[in-house]
Design a protein around this motif. Structure first.
Motif, PDB file in Angstrom:
ATOM      1  N   GLU A  71       0.841  -1.207   0.000  1.00 40.29           N
ATOM      2  CA  GLU A  71       0.000   0.000   0.000  1.00 40.29           C
ATOM      3  C   GLU A  71       0.875   1.255   0.000  1.00 40.29           C
ATOM      4  OE1 GLU A  71      -3.466   2.183  -0.210  1.00 40.29           O
ATOM      5  OE2 GLU A  71      -3.212   0.036  -0.433  1.00 40.29           O
ATOM      6  N   ASN A  72       1.963   1.244   0.768  1.00 42.23           N
ATOM      7  CA  ASN A  72       2.893   2.380   0.776  1.00 42.23           C
ATOM      8  C   ASN A  72       3.495   2.585  -0.616  1.00 42.23           C
ATOM      9  OD1 ASN A  72       2.419   2.667   3.499  1.00 42.23           O
ATOM     10  ND2 ASN A  72       4.297   1.647   4.118  1.00 42.23           N
ATOM     11  N   PHE A  73       3.807   1.488  -1.295  1.00 43.18           N
ATOM     12  CA  PHE A  73       4.339   1.568  -2.654  1.00 43.18           C
ATOM     13  C   PHE A  73       3.310   2.181  -3.604  1.00 43.18           C
ATOM     14  CE2 PHE A  73       4.497  -0.744  -6.780  1.00 43.18           C
ATOM     15  CZ  PHE A  73       5.608  -0.101  -7.312  1.00 43.18           C
ATOM     16  N   VAL A  74       2.085   1.719  -3.528  1.00 40.90           N
ATOM     17  CA  VAL A  74       1.028   2.208  -4.419  1.00 40.90           C
ATOM     18  C   VAL A  74       0.725   3.680  -4.153  1.00 40.90           C
ATOM     19  CG1 VAL A  74      -1.421   1.948  -5.006  1.00 40.90           C
ATOM     20  CG2 VAL A  74       0.016  -0.069  -4.745  1.00 40.90           C
ATOM     21  N   GLN A  75       0.786   4.093  -2.899  1.00 43.74           N
ATOM     22  CA  GLN A  75       0.417   5.461  -2.522  1.00 43.74           C
ATOM     23  C   GLN A  75       1.563   6.462  -2.661  1.00 43.74           C
ATOM     24  OE1 GLN A  75      -2.652   6.515  -1.785  1.00 43.74           O
ATOM     25  NE2 GLN A  75      -3.378   4.446  -2.199  1.00 43.74           N
ATOM     26  N   ALA A  76       2.759   6.010  -2.991  1.00 47.77           N
ATOM     27  CA  ALA A  76       3.895   6.930  -3.118  1.00 47.77           C
ATOM     28  C   ALA A  76       3.579   7.986  -4.172  1.00 47.77           C
ATOM     29  CB  ALA A  76       5.154   6.158  -3.485  1.00 47.77           C
ATOM     30  N   SER A  77       3.936   9.221  -3.881  1.00 50.20           N
ATOM     31  CA  SER A  77       3.539  10.322  -4.766  1.00 50.20           C
ATOM     32  C   SER A  77       4.706  10.947  -5.534  1.00 50.20           C
ATOM     33  CB  SER A  77       2.813  11.391  -3.969  1.00 50.20           C
ATOM     34  OG  SER A  77       3.667  11.891  -2.964  1.00 50.20           O
ATOM     35  N   THR A  78       5.919  10.528  -5.236  1.00 49.07           N
ATOM     36  CA  THR A  78       7.076  11.053  -5.965  1.00 49.07           C
ATOM     37  C   THR A  78       7.867   9.879  -6.527  1.00 49.07           C
ATOM     38  OG1 THR A  78       8.557  10.992  -4.047  1.00 49.07           O
ATOM     39  CG2 THR A  78       7.266  13.026  -4.381  1.00 49.07           C
ATOM     40  N   CYS A  79       8.698  10.167  -7.484  1.00 45.89           N
ATOM     41  CA  CYS A  79       9.532   9.116  -8.076  1.00 45.89           C
ATOM     42  C   CYS A  79      10.463   8.527  -7.013  1.00 45.89           C
ATOM     43  CB  CYS A  79      10.343   9.688  -9.238  1.00 45.89           C
ATOM     44  SG  CYS A  79      11.346   8.469 -10.096  1.00 45.89           S
ATOM     45  N   LYS A  80      11.083   9.389  -6.225  1.00 42.82           N
ATOM     46  CA  LYS A  80      11.990   8.932  -5.176  1.00 42.82           C
ATOM     47  C   LYS A  80      11.236   8.068  -4.157  1.00 42.82           C
ATOM     48  CE  LYS A  80      15.308  10.605  -1.777  1.00 42.82           C
ATOM     49  NZ  LYS A  80      15.959  11.766  -1.181  1.00 42.82           N
ATOM     50  N   GLY A  81      10.061   8.504  -3.765  1.00 44.81           N
ATOM     51  CA  GLY A  81       9.252   7.748  -2.811  1.00 44.81           C
ATOM     52  C   GLY A  81       8.834   6.400  -3.374  1.00 44.81           C
ATOM     53  N   THR A  82       8.492   6.370  -4.656  1.00 44.56           N
ATOM     54  CA  THR A  82       8.096   5.118  -5.310  1.00 44.56           C
ATOM     55  C   THR A  82       9.266   4.147  -5.341  1.00 44.56           C
ATOM     56  OG1 THR A  82       6.485   6.288  -6.666  1.00 44.56           O
ATOM     57  CG2 THR A  82       7.168   4.119  -7.432  1.00 44.56           C
ATOM     58  N   LEU A  83      10.449   4.637  -5.710  1.00 43.62           N
ATOM     59  CA  LEU A  83      11.635   3.770  -5.759  1.00 43.62           C
ATOM     60  C   LEU A  83      12.005   3.244  -4.372  1.00 43.62           C
ATOM     61  CD1 LEU A  83      13.822   5.715  -8.337  1.00 43.62           C
ATOM     62  CD2 LEU A  83      12.674   3.515  -8.666  1.00 43.62           C
ATOM     63  N   GLN A  84      11.925   4.102  -3.370  1.00 48.17           N
ATOM     64  CA  GLN A  84      12.224   3.670  -2.009  1.00 48.17           C
ATOM     65  C   GLN A  84      11.213   2.630  -1.543  1.00 48.17           C
ATOM     66  OE1 GLN A  84      12.264   7.424   0.075  1.00 48.17           O
ATOM     67  NE2 GLN A  84      14.488   7.620  -0.093  1.00 48.17           N
ATOM     68  N   ALA A  85       9.951   2.858  -1.792  1.00 47.74           N
ATOM     69  CA  ALA A  85       8.911   1.912  -1.393  1.00 47.74           C
ATOM     70  C   ALA A  85       9.073   0.591  -2.136  1.00 47.74           C
ATOM     71  CB  ALA A  85       7.526   2.510  -1.653  1.00 47.74           C
ATOM     72  N   PHE A  86       9.447   0.645  -3.415  1.00 53.25           N
ATOM     73  CA  PHE A  86       9.678  -0.571  -4.193  1.00 53.25           C
ATOM     74  C   PHE A  86      10.829  -1.379  -3.600  1.00 53.25           C
ATOM     75  CE2 PHE A  86      11.808  -2.849  -7.658  1.00 53.25           C
ATOM     76  CZ  PHE A  86      10.771  -3.645  -8.091  1.00 53.25           C
ATOM     77  N   ASN A  87      11.914  -0.701  -3.235  1.00 52.74           N
ATOM     78  CA  ASN A  87      13.057  -1.394  -2.628  1.00 52.74           C
ATOM     79  C   ASN A  87      12.674  -2.034  -1.296  1.00 52.74           C
ATOM     80  OD1 ASN A  87      14.899  -0.893  -4.700  1.00 52.74           O
ATOM     81  ND2 ASN A  87      15.440   1.099  -3.860  1.00 52.74           N
ATOM     82  N   ILE A  88      11.916  -1.331  -0.503  1.00 56.67           N
ATOM     83  CA  ILE A  88      11.459  -1.882   0.781  1.00 56.67           C
ATOM     84  C   ILE A  88      10.553  -3.085   0.536  1.00 56.67           C
ATOM     85  CG2 ILE A  88      10.018  -1.407   2.804  1.00 56.67           C
ATOM     86  CD1 ILE A  88      11.097   1.528   2.621  1.00 56.67           C
ATOM     87  N   LEU A  89       9.655  -2.972  -0.434  1.00 56.69           N
ATOM     88  CA  LEU A  89       8.740  -4.056  -0.766  1.00 56.69           C
ATOM     89  C   LEU A  89       9.502  -5.304  -1.199  1.00 56.69           C
ATOM     90  CD1 LEU A  89       5.785  -4.986  -1.259  1.00 56.69           C
ATOM     91  CD2 LEU A  89       6.034  -4.099  -3.578  1.00 56.69           C
ATOM     92  N   THR A  90      10.463  -5.154  -2.092  1.00 51.00           N
ATOM     93  CA  THR A  90      11.197  -6.326  -2.578  1.00 51.00           C
ATOM     94  C   THR A  90      12.030  -6.967  -1.471  1.00 51.00           C
ATOM     95  OG1 THR A  90      12.984  -4.924  -3.434  1.00 51.00           O
ATOM     96  CG2 THR A  90      11.252  -5.592  -4.986  1.00 51.00           C
ATOM     97  N   ARG A  91      12.614  -6.147  -0.599  1.00 50.02           N
ATOM     98  CA  ARG A  91      13.376  -6.713   0.526  1.00 50.02           C
ATOM     99  C   ARG A  91      12.464  -7.421   1.510  1.00 50.02           C
ATOM    100  NH1 ARG A  91      16.368  -1.912   2.800  1.00 50.02           N
ATOM    101  NH2 ARG A  91      15.135  -0.847   1.286  1.00 50.02           N
ATOM    102  N   HIS A  92      11.332  -6.815   1.813  1.00 50.96           N
ATOM    103  CA  HIS A  92      10.396  -7.395   2.774  1.00 50.96           C
ATOM    104  C   HIS A  92       9.858  -8.743   2.291  1.00 50.96           C
ATOM    105  CE1 HIS A  92       7.387  -7.502   5.958  1.00 50.96           C
ATOM    106  NE2 HIS A  92       6.490  -7.821   5.032  1.00 50.96           N
ATOM    107  N   LEU A  93       9.636  -8.847   0.995  1.00 50.49           N
ATOM    108  CA  LEU A  93       9.062 -10.071   0.435  1.00 50.49           C
ATOM    109  C   LEU A  93      10.120 -11.043  -0.091  1.00 50.49           C
ATOM    110  CD1 LEU A  93       6.065  -8.510  -1.512  1.00 50.49           C
ATOM    111  CD2 LEU A  93       6.029  -9.637   0.721  1.00 50.49           C
ATOM    112  N   ASP A  94      11.387 -10.709   0.078  1.00 47.03           N
ATOM    113  CA  ASP A  94      12.492 -11.528  -0.440  1.00 47.03           C
ATOM    114  C   ASP A  94      12.338 -11.792  -1.936  1.00 47.03           C
ATOM    115  OD1 ASP A  94      13.992 -11.776   1.880  1.00 47.03           O
ATOM    116  OD2 ASP A  94      12.839 -13.508   2.564  1.00 47.03           O
ATOM    117  N   LEU A  95      12.091 -10.732  -2.686  1.00 40.98           N
ATOM    118  CA  LEU A  95      11.950 -10.834  -4.134  1.00 40.98           C
ATOM    119  C   LEU A  95      13.177 -10.244  -4.817  1.00 40.98           C
ATOM    120  CD1 LEU A  95       8.264  -9.651  -4.605  1.00 40.98           C
ATOM    121  CD2 LEU A  95       9.124 -11.982  -4.709  1.00 40.98           C
ATOM    122  N   ASP A  96      13.569 -10.845  -5.925  1.00 39.11           N
ATOM    123  CA  ASP A  96      14.667 -10.331  -6.719  1.00 39.11           C
ATOM    124  C   ASP A  96      14.082  -9.521  -7.865  1.00 39.11           C
ATOM    125  OD1 ASP A  96      16.935  -9.802  -8.183  1.00 39.11           O
ATOM    126  OD2 ASP A  96      17.335 -11.903  -8.718  1.00 39.11           O
TER     127      ASP A  96
END
Length: 88
Positions: free
Chosen positions: A17-42
């Motif tokens: 949800e944080n990833f989807v709601q991110a409103s800036t490019c930087k915020g989206t990239l940070q949320a994406f990185n957190i999401l992939t780490r949290h879910l152990d995705l490559d």
């Protein structure tokens, strides 16, 4: 053990949800990185990334998004999901 799994699913939903709601490019990239780490995705595993993400994030909002993306991908313009199968 079921409670721990439910808790992990809830956290995954919130991180998504944080990833989807991110409103800036930087915020989206940070949320994406957190999401992939949290879910152990490559994120470089292009062939399997979407299916793994889809199986790990199962909130109703995410399922609605997966449905829309899958439906769009099944259009004839995308060769019923077969176009660009060997590309990133």
């Amino acid at each position: 053990m079921g409670e721990n799994e439910d808790e992990k699913q809830a956290q995954a939903g919130q991180v998504f949800e944080n990833f989807v709601q991110a409103s800036t490019c930087k915020g989206t990239l940070q949320a994406f990185n957190i999401l992939t780490r949290h879910l152990d995705l490559d994120p470089l595993d292009h062939r399997n990334f979407y299916s793994k993400l889809k199986s790990k994030v199962t909130t109703w909002k995410a399922k609605a998004l997966w449905y829309k993306l899958d439906k769009r991908g099944s259009h004839k313009e995308y060769k019923r999901g077969k176009s660009c199968t060997n590309t990133k």
